[in-house]
Write a protein that holds these residues in place. Structure first.
Motif, short mmCIF file in Angstrom:
data_model
loop_
_atom_site.label_atom_id
_atom_site.label_comp_id
_atom_site.label_asym_id
_atom_site.label_seq_id
_atom_site.Cartn_x
_atom_site.Cartn_y
_atom_site.Cartn_z
N GLY A 33 0.85 -1.25 -0.05
CA GLY A 33 -0.05 0.06 -0.18
C GLY A 33 0.88 1.31 0.09
O GLY A 33 0.12 2.32 0.11
N PHE A 80 -0.59 9.03 -5.55
CA PHE A 80 -1.83 8.24 -5.18
C PHE A 80 -2.35 7.16 -6.28
O PHE A 80 -3.31 6.62 -6.19
CB PHE A 80 -2.84 8.66 -4.40
N PHE A 101 -9.84 5.00 1.25
CA PHE A 101 -8.88 4.42 2.18
C PHE A 101 -9.64 3.67 3.25
O PHE A 101 -10.70 3.90 3.75
CB PHE A 101 -8.16 5.64 2.94
N TYR A 112 -5.84 6.53 8.30
CA TYR A 112 -6.27 5.98 7.03
C TYR A 112 -5.17 5.26 6.49
O TYR A 112 -4.07 5.81 6.70
CB TYR A 112 -6.96 7.04 6.31
N THR A 113 -5.57 4.10 5.78
CA THR A 113 -4.48 3.30 5.18
C THR A 113 -4.83 2.88 3.96
O THR A 113 -6.20 2.70 3.69
CB THR A 113 -3.95 2.28 6.13
N ARG A 114 -3.80 2.41 3.00
CA ARG A 114 -4.30 1.65 1.90
C ARG A 114 -3.77 0.23 2.06
O ARG A 114 -4.10 -0.91 1.06
CB ARG A 114 -3.56 2.13 0.57
N SER A 329 -13.04 8.76 1.66
CA SER A 329 -12.51 9.50 0.76
C SER A 329 -12.14 10.84 1.06
O SER A 329 -13.04 11.39 2.07
CB SER A 329 -13.52 9.39 -0.59
N PRO A 333 -6.38 14.15 -1.34
CA PRO A 333 -5.70 13.09 -0.59
C PRO A 333 -4.17 13.49 -0.48
O PRO A 333 -3.55 12.95 0.42
CB PRO A 333 -5.76 11.80 -1.69
N ASN A 343 0.17 4.41 7.32
CA ASN A 343 -1.15 5.25 7.66
C ASN A 343 -0.88 6.60 7.43
O ASN A 343 0.19 7.34 7.19
CB ASN A 343 -1.16 5.05 9.15
N TYR A 344 -2.07 7.23 7.35
CA TYR A 344 -2.21 8.57 7.04
C TYR A 344 -3.20 9.20 7.94
O TYR A 344 -3.83 8.81 8.65
CB TYR A 344 -2.80 8.95 5.48
#
Length: 414
Positions: A33, A80, A101, A112-114, A329, A333, A343-344
Motif C-alpha cells: 500500500g 496516489f 482508504f 487512514y491506510t491503503r 475518501s 488526498p 497510515n495517513y
C-alpha cells in the motif's frame, strides 16, 4: 562569488533532500500500500541589480537584471496512483481497487491506510498488523447493516451461533407424467425442521386416482422413529393444458406434525411461473425444490464482498451479514500527512473524511484475498537517483570553483 557559493549550498541541500526521497521510495518498493513521493524544486528570491525601465520616445524599455539566490524544496508530493494487486488467498487480505482508504483506529486516533493486510485477534476483532482496529458497521442480530450510522470496530464472532428456523413452506415442482396409469405412485422426501431445529423427514407420495387427478399423502418421521400422517391428503387436478386447475384442486397444509413443529404449507408454484408443478407427457421429474427451515448453525468461515460486506457462512448452510467495512475518501488526498505504518492522518488541506461503503460516492471496490503493492516505479527512481547525484555533483563543483576564485582574490596581494 559569495552568492554563487551560497546558491550552490542550497542546491546541495535540496539534492540531498531529493536523494532522501528517492532512497525512501526505493526502500519501500515492496511495502504494501505504499505511495511514492516526488520532490519539487523552485527558486528563491532574486537580488535585483537593475530594475526594469519603461519605454519612451527617446529610449526603449529595459529589462530588470537579477541574480538568483539559490533554490529550495517547494513540495514533496505523494503519488496516489493505483498499485498492482498481488493475490495472497487470505480472506482477511483486502485491496482497494480505485479511490478510498480503510479507516483504522489506533489508540483512539482515527487514521487512514491503503495497506489491507488484516487479521483476526483473540477477541474476533478485525485488526491491522500493528493492532489498530479496522472500522465499519456491525450488523444486528438479523444480519442488517446500517451504513448511515456511526462507525465502530468490526468483529467476527468466532463460534457464533444462529438460531434454528422452523420450516413453514415446502416448494414442490417438476412434472407428473400424464400417461401414468391410475394407481401409479411417485415418492420423494425432504428434511424439514421444527422450532428447536430438530430434523423431521417428510415423505410425499403422489398417487394417480383418475384422469388428470393426483392425491398427495404426506407422512412424517421424527428423529426417534415416530411416524404418522403429516396432514390431510391433498388433491391436485390438472386441466387439459397440463396446468394445475386451482379451482378444482385442494392443497392441504401439513398441520398434524407433533409439537414443536408448526404448520407447513405446500407450494406448487405460480401459474405460468418457473419451477411449477405440471402434468406433461411421459416426464416424471416431480421433486422438492426447497424448504425454508434450518437447524441451528455455528460460524465456519467468512468472506468479504466487493462492497465490503463481511458475510459469515454457518454449518447449517445459511449465510448472514456480520458487518461492513467502511472506506474514506478525501477532496485532496495529497493533503494527507504520513504518520508511519503506511497510515495517513487528515489535515486542514486534505478536507474531512467522507465515510461510506465501497463502490459508492466515488470510492473503489474491494478485492478479497489480494493486497495492493507499492506503486514505486524502480526504473523512474533509478533515473531520479542519477539526476540527484549529478545535480549534487554540479553544485559541489560550483562551491569548488567559487573557492578557487576567492583564492585568486586572496592571492592578488603577495
Amino acid at each position: 562569488m559569495i552568492r554563487s557559493m551560497f546558491s550552490a549550498i542550497s542546491g546541495l541541500r535540496n539534492h540531498q533532500t531529493m536523494m532522501d526521497v528517492v532512497g525512501n521510495n526505493i526502500s519501500n518498493v515492496n511495502t504494501t500500500g505504499f505511495k511514492s513521493s516526488t520532490t519539487v524544486f523552485q527558486d528563491v528570491l532574486s537580488q535585483v541589480l537593475r530594475g526594469g525601465g519603461a519605454a519612451n520616445q527617446e529610449l526603449g524599455g529595459t529589462n530588470p537584471a537579477q541574480v538568483g539566490l539559490g533554490s529550495r524544496v517547494a513540495a514533496i508530493t505523494t503519488n496516489f496512483g493505483q498499485g498492482a494487486l498481488q493475490r495472497t488467498g487470505r480472506a482477511t487480505d483486502l485491496a482497494v481497487q480505485g479511490d478510498g482508504f480503510f479507516v483504522v483506529n489506533q489508540a483512539g486516533q482515527e487514521l487512514y491506510t491503503r495497506a489491507g493486510s488484516f487479521s483476526i485477534d483473540a477477541l474476533g476483532r478485525l485488526v491491522t498488523q500493528e493492532g489498530a482496529f479496522v472500522m465499519g458497521w456491525q450488523s444486528d442480530a438479523a444480519g442488517n447493516v446500517n451504513s448511515n450510522g456511526a462507525i465502530g470496530q468490526i468483529q467476527v464472532p468466532v463460534g457464533d451461533l444462529v438460531a434454528p428456523v422452523a420450516s413453514t413452506e415446502i416448494a414442490l415442482g417438476g412434472n407428473l407424467p400424464s400417461n401414468a396409469a391410475v394407481g401409479a405412485s411417485i415418492v420423494n422426501s425432504v428434511e424439514v425442521f421444527d422450532t428447536q431445529g430438530n430434523p423431521i423427514s417428510i415423505r410425499h407420495t403422489f398417487t394417480k386416482t383418475a384422469a388428470d387427478t393426483w392425491t398427495v399423502a404426506s407422512e412424517y418421521t421424527l428423529a426417534d422413529g415416530t411416524t404418522g400422517a403429516a396432514g390431510a391428503d391433498s388433491t391436485i387436478v390438472f386441466d387439459g393444458a397440463g396446468e394445475i386447475d386451482a379451482g378444482a384442486s385442494t392443497i392441504n397444509p401439513l398441520n398434524t406434525i407433533p409439537a414443536p413443529a408448526g404448520t407447513i404449507d405446500l407450494f406448487l408454484g405460480d401459474p405460468g411461473g418457473a419451477n411449477r408443478l405440471t402434468q406433461y407427457g411421459e416426464l416424471s421429474t416431480v421433486a422438492v425444490l426447497s424448504q425454508d427451515g434450518s437447524a441451528a448453525g455455528s460460524l465456519q468461515s467468512f468472506s468479504v464482498s466487493q462492497e465490503g460486506l463481511v458475510v459469515g457462512s454457518y454449518s447449517n448452510g445459511r449465510t448472514r451479514a456480520i458487518g461492513q467495512i467502511a472506506l474514506a475518501s478525501f477532496a485532496n488526498p495529497e493533503g494527507l500527512e504520513k504518520v508511519g505504518g503506511s497510515n495517513y492522518r487528515s489535515t486542514m488541506n486534505s478536507g474531512l473524511a467522507q465515510l461510506g461503503t465501497a463502490g459508492a460516492g466515488g470510492r473503489g471496490l474491494l478485492s478479497s484475498g489480494t493486497l495492493e503493492m507499492s506503486n514505486v516505479d524502480l526504473a523512474q527512481e533509478f533515473t531520479n537517483l542519477i539526476v540527484a547525484q549529478r545535480g549534487f555533483q554540479a553544485n559541489s563543483r560550483v562551491v569548488t570553483t567559487s573557492d578557487e576564485l576567492l583564492q585568486e582574490v586572496v592571492n592578488l596581494k603577495r
